[in-house]
Design a protein around this motif. Sequence first.
Motif, PDB file in Angstrom:
ATOM      1  N   HIS A   1      37.708  39.903  48.388  1.00 29.68           N
ATOM      2  CA  HIS A   1      37.673  41.241  48.997  1.00 29.68           C
ATOM      3  C   HIS A   1      37.809  42.355  47.965  1.00 29.68           C
ATOM      4  O   HIS A   1      38.601  43.284  48.096  1.00 29.68           O
ATOM      5  CB  HIS A   1      38.769  41.376  50.058  1.00 29.68           C
ATOM      6  CG  HIS A   1      38.605  40.418  51.200  1.00 29.68           C
ATOM      7  ND1 HIS A   1      37.768  40.655  52.265  1.00 29.68           N
ATOM      8  CD2 HIS A   1      39.170  39.196  51.433  1.00 29.68           C
ATOM      9  CE1 HIS A   1      37.818  39.644  53.109  1.00 29.68           C
ATOM     10  NE2 HIS A   1      38.658  38.741  52.639  1.00 29.68           N
ATOM     11  N   ASN A   2      37.011  42.240  46.884  1.00 33.48           N
ATOM     12  CA  ASN A   2      36.909  43.293  45.882  1.00 33.48           C
ATOM     13  C   ASN A   2      35.434  43.666  45.733  1.00 33.48           C
ATOM     14  O   ASN A   2      34.619  43.393  46.619  1.00 33.48           O
ATOM     15  CB  ASN A   2      37.515  42.829  44.556  1.00 33.48           C
ATOM     16  CG  ASN A   2      39.041  42.822  44.602  1.00 33.48           C
ATOM     17  OD1 ASN A   2      39.669  43.864  44.693  1.00 33.48           O
ATOM     18  ND2 ASN A   2      39.645  41.634  44.546  1.00 33.48           N
TER      19      ASN A   2
ATOM     20  N   SER B   1      43.732  40.067  45.482  1.00 34.49           N
ATOM     21  CA  SER B   1      42.868  40.293  46.628  1.00 34.49           C
ATOM     22  C   SER B   1      43.004  41.727  47.136  1.00 34.49           C
ATOM     23  O   SER B   1      44.108  42.283  47.146  1.00 34.49           O
ATOM     24  CB  SER B   1      43.224  39.309  47.740  1.00 34.49           C
ATOM     25  OG  SER B   1      42.465  39.554  48.905  1.00 34.49           O
ATOM     26  N   THR B   2      41.856  42.332  47.504  1.00 31.47           N
ATOM     27  CA  THR B   2      41.835  43.697  48.053  1.00 31.47           C
ATOM     28  C   THR B   2      42.542  44.683  47.115  1.00 31.47           C
ATOM     29  O   THR B   2      43.399  45.463  47.518  1.00 31.47           O
ATOM     30  CB  THR B   2      42.503  43.726  49.439  1.00 31.47           C
ATOM     31  OG1 THR B   2      42.139  42.557  50.179  1.00 31.47           O
ATOM     32  CG2 THR B   2      42.064  44.941  50.233  1.00 31.47           C
ATOM     33  N   SER B   3      42.185  44.620  45.829  1.00 32.97           N
ATOM     34  CA  SER B   3      42.807  45.506  44.835  1.00 32.97           C
ATOM     35  C   SER B   3      41.820  46.501  44.260  1.00 32.97           C
ATOM     36  O   SER B   3      42.128  47.178  43.276  1.00 32.97           O
ATOM     37  CB  SER B   3      43.417  44.673  43.695  1.00 32.97           C
ATOM     38  OG  SER B   3      44.460  43.860  44.175  1.00 32.97           O
TER      39      SER B   3
ATOM     40  N   GLU C   1      54.028  42.114  40.576  1.00 31.97           N
ATOM     41  CA  GLU C   1      53.437  41.968  41.906  1.00 31.97           C
ATOM     42  C   GLU C   1      52.130  41.194  41.811  1.00 31.97           C
ATOM     43  O   GLU C   1      51.275  41.474  40.967  1.00 31.97           O
ATOM     44  CB  GLU C   1      53.185  43.351  42.507  1.00 31.97           C
ATOM     45  CG  GLU C   1      52.554  43.338  43.882  1.00 31.97           C
ATOM     46  CD  GLU C   1      52.227  44.728  44.385  1.00 31.97           C
ATOM     47  OE1 GLU C   1      51.566  44.829  45.431  1.00 31.97           O
ATOM     48  OE2 GLU C   1      52.628  45.702  43.707  1.00 31.97           O
ATOM     49  N   GLY C   2      51.965  40.200  42.674  1.00 34.10           N
ATOM     50  CA  GLY C   2      50.739  39.413  42.702  1.00 34.10           C
ATOM     51  C   GLY C   2      50.748  38.216  41.784  1.00 34.10           C
ATOM     52  O   GLY C   2      49.790  37.451  41.760  1.00 34.10           O
ATOM     53  N   LEU C   3      51.837  38.028  40.998  1.00 30.83           N
ATOM     54  CA  LEU C   3      51.929  36.880  40.095  1.00 30.83           C
ATOM     55  C   LEU C   3      52.939  35.872  40.626  1.00 30.83           C
ATOM     56  O   LEU C   3      53.953  36.230  41.213  1.00 30.83           O
ATOM     57  CB  LEU C   3      52.360  37.315  38.691  1.00 30.83           C
ATOM     58  CG  LEU C   3      51.516  38.344  37.947  1.00 30.83           C
ATOM     59  CD1 LEU C   3      51.990  38.442  36.508  1.00 30.83           C
ATOM     60  CD2 LEU C   3      50.039  37.995  38.000  1.00 30.83           C
ATOM     61  N   ILE C   4      52.649  34.607  40.386  1.00 26.40           N
ATOM     62  CA  ILE C   4      53.621  33.540  40.615  1.00 26.40           C
ATOM     63  C   ILE C   4      53.802  32.819  39.281  1.00 26.40           C
ATOM     64  O   ILE C   4      52.814  32.449  38.628  1.00 26.40           O
ATOM     65  CB  ILE C   4      53.154  32.553  41.702  1.00 26.40           C
ATOM     66  CG1 ILE C   4      53.027  33.265  43.051  1.00 26.40           C
ATOM     67  CG2 ILE C   4      54.128  31.381  41.820  1.00 26.40           C
ATOM     68  CD1 ILE C   4      52.511  32.372  44.164  1.00 26.40           C
ATOM     69  N   CYS C   5      55.049  32.641  38.878  1.00 23.49           N
ATOM     70  CA  CYS C   5      55.344  32.038  37.581  1.00 23.49           C
ATOM     71  C   CYS C   5      56.094  30.722  37.767  1.00 23.49           C
ATOM     72  O   CYS C   5      56.791  30.520  38.765  1.00 23.49           O
ATOM     73  CB  CYS C   5      56.181  32.979  36.716  1.00 23.49           C
ATOM     74  SG  CYS C   5      55.427  34.609  36.455  1.00 23.49           S
TER      75      CYS C   5
ATOM     76  N   LEU D   1      36.779  33.711  45.398  1.00 18.70           N
ATOM     77  CA  LEU D   1      36.012  34.898  45.025  1.00 18.70           C
ATOM     78  C   LEU D   1      35.219  35.427  46.210  1.00 18.70           C
ATOM     79  O   LEU D   1      34.215  36.139  46.032  1.00 18.70           O
ATOM     80  CB  LEU D   1      35.062  34.546  43.864  1.00 18.70           C
ATOM     81  CG  LEU D   1      35.722  34.064  42.571  1.00 18.70           C
ATOM     82  CD1 LEU D   1      34.673  33.612  41.576  1.00 18.70           C
ATOM     83  CD2 LEU D   1      36.585  35.157  41.963  1.00 18.70           C
ATOM     84  N   SER D   2      35.638  35.091  47.402  1.00 21.15           N
ATOM     85  CA  SER D   2      34.894  35.469  48.597  1.00 21.15           C
ATOM     86  C   SER D   2      34.854  36.984  48.778  1.00 21.15           C
ATOM     87  O   SER D   2      35.732  37.713  48.314  1.00 21.15           O
ATOM     88  CB  SER D   2      35.528  34.818  49.825  1.00 21.15           C
ATOM     89  OG  SER D   2      36.872  35.233  49.979  1.00 21.15           O
ATOM     90  N   ASN D   3      33.761  37.426  49.456  1.00 23.65           N
ATOM     91  CA  ASN D   3      33.599  38.834  49.815  1.00 23.65           C
ATOM     92  C   ASN D   3      33.636  39.770  48.610  1.00 23.65           C
ATOM     93  O   ASN D   3      34.412  40.721  48.542  1.00 23.65           O
ATOM     94  CB  ASN D   3      34.657  39.237  50.844  1.00 23.65           C
ATOM     95  CG  ASN D   3      34.519  38.465  52.132  1.00 23.65           C
ATOM     96  OD1 ASN D   3      33.544  38.623  52.861  1.00 23.65           O
ATOM     97  ND2 ASN D   3      35.499  37.605  52.402  1.00 23.65           N
TER      98      ASN D   3
END
Length: 578
Positions: free
Chosen positions: A126-127, A101-103, A80-84, A145-147
């Motif tokens: 968002h971390n 994001s948001t993790s 989850e969260g990876l693109i290969c 790397l926002s927020n």
Amino acid sequence: MHQNGRFLHNPAASFLLNKTNNSVLPPLINAFELYSLVRMDNLTTDSNDISYIKEVKKHYNLAQINWNGDPCSPGEYSWEGLICSYPKSNQNPRIIAVNLSTSGLKGGLAISFMNMSSLINLDLSHNNLTGAIPDYLGSLRVLNLSNNQLNGPIPDSVLQGFQAGLLDLRLEGNPLCSKVKDTYCSNKKNTIHIILIAVIVPVVLVSLLVVMCILWKLCWKGKSEDHEDYAMYEEETPLHIDIRRFTYTELKLITNDFQSIIGKGGFGIVYHGTLENGDEVAVKVLMETSIAESKDFLPEVQTLSKVHHKNLVTLQGYCQNKKCLALVYDFMPRGNLQQLLRGDEYSLNWEQRLHIALDAAQGLEYLHELCTPSIVHRDVKTPNILLDNNLVGVISDFGLSRAFNDAHTHISTAAAGTLGYLDPEYHASFQVTVKTDVYSFGIVLLEIITGQSPVVMDPQTVHLPNWVRQKIANGSIHDVVDKKLLDLYDASSLQSVVDLAMNCLENAAINRPTMTEVASRLKVWLPAVSGAPRHTDSMDTEIPRQFRLMISRARNEGISFQSGYTNGISQTSLFSGR
């Protein structure tokens, strides 16, 4: 199930729990585990990427994310969260994008991200990340790397990449942006996008609604006219044959308004349907034509209305409409022989293949020898051999079939048929005989043995009979056998079936056997138990049977799997010919 060093495909398994001799209570089981084999078409992920992404998991203690096994392979189960990326050559998959994001990430930015040489897109927005950004850009093209709570300076490598247009950098919402006014610390672009969306989207939606209303009115009008036309265009004079005639309205009803397409061919589209009594049917439809314009419709109706054999497809009825011609057959739930030979979901064993070959041979034998006048199918091929639930084969698609009297040894027609199956003598002279079907059946036999198509790419295009000859000349007859058989076949029966196929493929028709001879020779290599049902649902039943045969071999007992035939075969039919 794992047995004898290999995984079994869809095996049947049974378990029996017995209480011990000194137990007063029945046996109890409160849990059990089942594992299934997942085929991995891709190679494993690059080892460096695996190490770095596992370091990331450890660094941020990502226990809440289901990151187990290989990150990219198989592709359907990537993390989850990876693109290969999956290169076409024999290269390992690489991780090209990570989205966390948001993790709930805390602490500094893991340097492992920057060490992943194929990583292009990294989203950690968002971390609650703190500290500075590492002074290394690598292959990154997008860095969000926002927020977060980053307060360190922005490294020169990152700034240079941003200024050169090589990096899409997002840092808004971090303390480090309190004294920086550059675009990477601003969300002005987003504000503009929001304004544009707020203005454009309503306009587009209104326009789409207007267009859809217009199209709906046009389509409804067209459908209403079509329905009226089809209902009005039923032929007044029916064909003089003793089978049911369906109206177009009835076809719509039994096919649920032509919803389920199960096949397409030269004739038209084939739909799944259900009759009033619950019987499943296949409805082959040729739209927007007439009987005068269709060369295949009348021959197929006339042929199938007169022939009745267990190995010929049953015609339930026809539709004779000026704008819709249709044939209604019994539905064959296992599809056609080509699909089973080429597909990956199910593998036919040697005995099943010989049974299907015999089924097809008996159907052709009936057409050639027991019909008056004799009927030549002219399009014998694996897609035209359909299979019922018990893998009983039936010949279908009689659109090209032709009948001729005993007084004629052949009929003259324009060349017709399918590339790879055409009799060279017929192709040269246009003189069709029953031996034309024998040649095509020879190709079908080779497909059954090899699993190959009639025209093989190896690596150049070669006709299947020549491919078989080359393989045997350069090695062994076992080199032509379909790898899906896993060497479970009898060498002597293989040799005999290959010889029979080559006999059917003689260039001169006079040298080919009749279908009666073909069927007789095939029966010799099939086991039989009188009156026993033919169990062919899947390898669920076949593999345990093979195991029982291996045990009983020492006892000299034969256990039959398929039936309906009277010639026996030695027990060695299930074992390797090597």
